[in-house]
Enzyme design. Structure first.
Site, PDB file in Angstrom:
ATOM      1  N   ASP A 447      30.680  39.297  45.377  1.00 55.74           N
ATOM      2  CA  ASP A 447      32.158  39.219  44.771  1.00 55.74           C
ATOM      3  C   ASP A 447      32.925  37.749  44.241  1.00 55.74           C
ATOM      4  O   ASP A 447      32.426  36.983  44.941  1.00 55.74           O
ATOM      5  CB  ASP A 447      32.911  40.081  46.073  1.00 55.74           C
ATOM      6  N   ASP A 515      38.335  48.469  41.428  1.00 55.41           N
ATOM      7  CA  ASP A 515      38.749  48.617  42.881  1.00 55.41           C
ATOM      8  C   ASP A 515      39.230  49.983  42.800  1.00 55.41           C
ATOM      9  O   ASP A 515      39.719  50.491  43.806  1.00 55.41           O
ATOM     10  CB  ASP A 515      39.616  47.465  43.297  1.00 55.41           C
TER      11      ASP A 515
END
Length: 690
Positions: A447, A515
């Site tokens: 990430d 997301d």
């Protein structure tokens, strides 16, 4: 597929779909001559141009393969530099060439200074795609300061207006399609954040405004950092595109013998915009993805984030794993919160040791439990970041990008590590290497949750180099880890779709798309993603983010590489049974989805129904996902026509408990009419040739 020279000054590249031709002019410039259908290469010639008048030079009107700032060029260019004596005028002329089986290298050199540009062209077999990149070399004694190095300059074949397609998204709303008609001037799509980011995307699709349609052109930049794609139409109706590393705050210092290799650009043409998706999907599957998993389907995974957040413990994760196993998932991924003093996003990032309070026996206890359930184990990391409240930052405050007289800006309470420092790069590789060597980890979610700010790198003589050096460091680390641990998959995530591009596809096995997992929002996000990006790489989760029924959520998420991310603690046994049914169906058809051709049959904006089909000739079958968010009044009947089938064959179509047999010609030209009355109505069709 062919690469060859005609006469003294014509160079030709050919693939299954189109021909690309260049010629060397009398002044030594490399001219673009043709991008389109195949014609006799013997007929090409390089015209001689004169200045039109005192305000328009011939260099403004011709199409160069790689234009440089200087002389009588007054439009945008692909290259700009300054020599050691202050001269900012580069005059690149053809010097030599090299032809191999599928590659052409044209070597250009400045007429006075030790500057060399190598234009590299590659024809890819069986895809309808070509590649371009540029390598700039200093072959002289004195340094050269480069201010702009584009990977490719592309001249469009038609002197007409083009509608240019890109995306204009945000975090939580990536890949929102935009179409802009270019009558004159320039359109610029870019990122300045250090990643390819959530807003514009590093590609273009251009559709000509011709009565006979004309070929659609497209190109994608294989780069995960700050990029720039510009498309311009000049006063003489010539349209050109430049793709490459963003020249904003860009700089490369080349000393004697040094070079800069710009990223690849992949380009081609298509009959329609929807065909671009299929061409590039096939290309990525054959030539782009890392080889370890290129031909293997990606697994169904479960991610623990929405169930536990930062509050992970060995016991809670084992309990989640028990439930996840019942759904049939193949990889259990533990997200943030397992390391250092990580109880929230204020502290611990950078301290990559297992929190013994949460995991008294280390990770092995949990991993053994997951493996015993028949699943592989995966782990979330954020290697490029550090919290100021961490042991790592306390020991190495100089390891972040910063300016000495400025306070580094925090975003999500974290700073960006300077990966251009060898010791930082070694640290990042080292901690992941240690995790993988000591634990049976088969999946890494990498990430990056904030962009680069205060771009100071005191270790670099030219700190403007950090933008592309950082991206290259990420590639190098991942490549080294994948070479050492070939059975471990790597997913690229950057706060969702912040690192989604053909550069990432070349090093990571998949990407985290957004997301935002709300199924209605994901329809737009996934359709935008699929304009030019490969289906297989697109991770799509089913979560608790919407009140839509499981049927609707799975309908949308199954259109990529399926994942589950809901809070399983709140799911009943009946819920788990439903999930298991959909996961089982997905496994039966995932090779069709991940490796097949994607057709966008209908979309919400134009039709009120989203219908996507995946079909593969190899397996003689297809699967269709149709979904309507909310139909109004009596407008609920839709006729869905399939594509990509064999007209003469007969197929069994199964929709829920129903089954019908129709010819391929009927399914494609007449279609099936279906009712989608109400809210969140969806169907999954399986289509098998008899």
């Amino acid at each position: 597929m062919a690469v060859f020279r005609v006469g003294e000054n014509i160079f030709v590249l050919e693939n299954e779909s189109f021909q690309y031709v260049m010629g060397v002019g009398a002044d030594g410039t490399v001219r673009h001559l043709h991008w389109g259908d195949k014609v006799s290469p013997d007929d090409f010639e390089v015209r001689v141009f004169d200045d039109i008048n005192s305000n328009h030079s011939y260099r403004d009107t011709i199409c160069e393969e790689y234009s440089s700032f200087g002389g009588k060029l007054f439009r945008d260019c692909a290259f700009k530099c300054e020599f050691s004596d202050g001269v900012r005028d580069a005059v690149l002329v053809f010097e030599d060439y090299v032809i191999s089986e599928d590659t052409l290298k044209l070597i250009l050199r400045d007429i006075r200074y030790g500057l060399e540009a190598e234009l590299i062209y590659k024809v890819y077999d069986g895809c309808g795609v070509m590649g371009r990149k540029t390598v700039i070399r200093n072959v002289g004694e004195d340094r050269i300061e480069c201010e702009k190095i584009m990977s490719a300059e592309l001249s469009f074949p038609e002197k007409c207006e083009y509608e240019v397609i890109n995306t204009n998204g945000t975090w939580w709303g990536e890949y929102q399609i935009v179409r802009e008609r270019l009558s004159g001037g320039s359109l610029s799509f870019e990122s300045r954040k250090g990643t390819s980011a959530h807003c514009n995307a590093p590609f273009f699709i251009a559709e000509p405004s011709l009565r006979d349609g004309g070929k659609i052109l497209f190109a994608a930049l294989a780069y995960s950092g700050s990029f720039k794609v510009s498309v311009s139409r000049d006063s003489f109706n010539v349209t050109r595109a430049l793709l490459g590393v963003n020249d904003f705050d860009f700089g490369v210092t080349l000393k004697k013998g040094e070079k800069f290799s710009a990223p690849w650009v992949y380009f081609g043409s298509a009959q329609c915009a929807d065909e671009v998706s299929r061409i590039m999907n096939r290309f990525a599957l054959k030539h782009v993805f890392p080889e370890q998993f290129r031909e293997k389907p990606l697994p169904v995974l479960y991610n623990s984030w929405e169930a536990t957040g930062f509050n992970v413990t060995a016991e809670s994760q084992k309990e989640l794993a028990d439930k996840a196993a019942k759904t049939g998932v193949e990889v259990f991924v533990m997200d943030d919160g397992w390391f250092g003093e990580r109880k929230d996003d204020f502290a611990g990032l950078g301290d990559w040791y297992v929190n013994r309070e949460k995991f008294p026996k280390g990770l092995s206890e949990l991993i053994d439990h997951v493996n015993a359930l028949g699943m592989d184990f995966g782990l979330w990391v954020e290697p490029e970041m550090v919290n100021p409240d961490s042991d790592l930052y306390s020991e190495h405050p100089d390891w972040v990008y910063h300016f000495k007289t400025r306070t580094p800006s925090r975003m999500r309470n974290q700073l960006v590590l300077n990966l251009t420092k060898p010791q930082v790069k070694e640290f990042v590789f080292g901690f992941i290497d240690k995790l993988l060597s000591e634990n049976n980890i088969k999946y890494i979610k990498w990430d990056m949750n904030r962009p680069i700010s205060e771009p100071g790198a005191d270790n670099l003589e030219n700190s403007r180099e950090l933008w592309f050096r950082h991206t290259q460091a990420v590639y190098d680390i991942v490549d080294s880890l994948k070479a050492k641990y070939p059975e471990t998959q790597f997913e690229a995530c950057a706060s969702g779709g912040g690192r989604c591009d053909y550069g990432a596809f070349g090093h990571f096995d998949e990407i985290w798309t957004s997301d935002n997992t709300k199924p209605v929002d994901r329809i737009d996000i996934q359709n935008g993603y699929s304009l030019i990006n490969p289906t297989k790489a697109m991770r799509a989760w089913v979560t608790d983010s919407s009140d839509a029924p499981w049927s609707f959520k799975f309908n949308i998420a199954m259109q990529g590489s399926l994942g589950l991310g809901m809070n399983l603690f709140e799911c009943s046994e009946d819920d788990l049974d439903v999930m298991k049914e959909y996961v089982s169906l997905y496994k039966k058809y995932r090779e069709v989805i991940q490796f097949g051709d994607r057709y966008c049959l209908m979309n919400l904006e134009d039709h009120g129904l989203n219908a996507v089909e995946f079909v593969t000739e190899k397996e003689n079958r297809a699967i269709v996902f149709a979904a309507a968010v909310n139909t109004k009044h009596l407008h609920r009947s839709f006729k869905i026509r399939l594509r990509g089938l064999d007209e003469k064959s007969r197929y069994r179509v199964e929709i829920g408990g129903e089954s019908t047999e129709k010819s391929g010609s009927y399914l494609m030209h007449a279609g099936l009419e279906r009712d989608f009355g109400g809210d969140f109505k969806s169907e999954i069709w399986t289509v098998n040739r008899l």
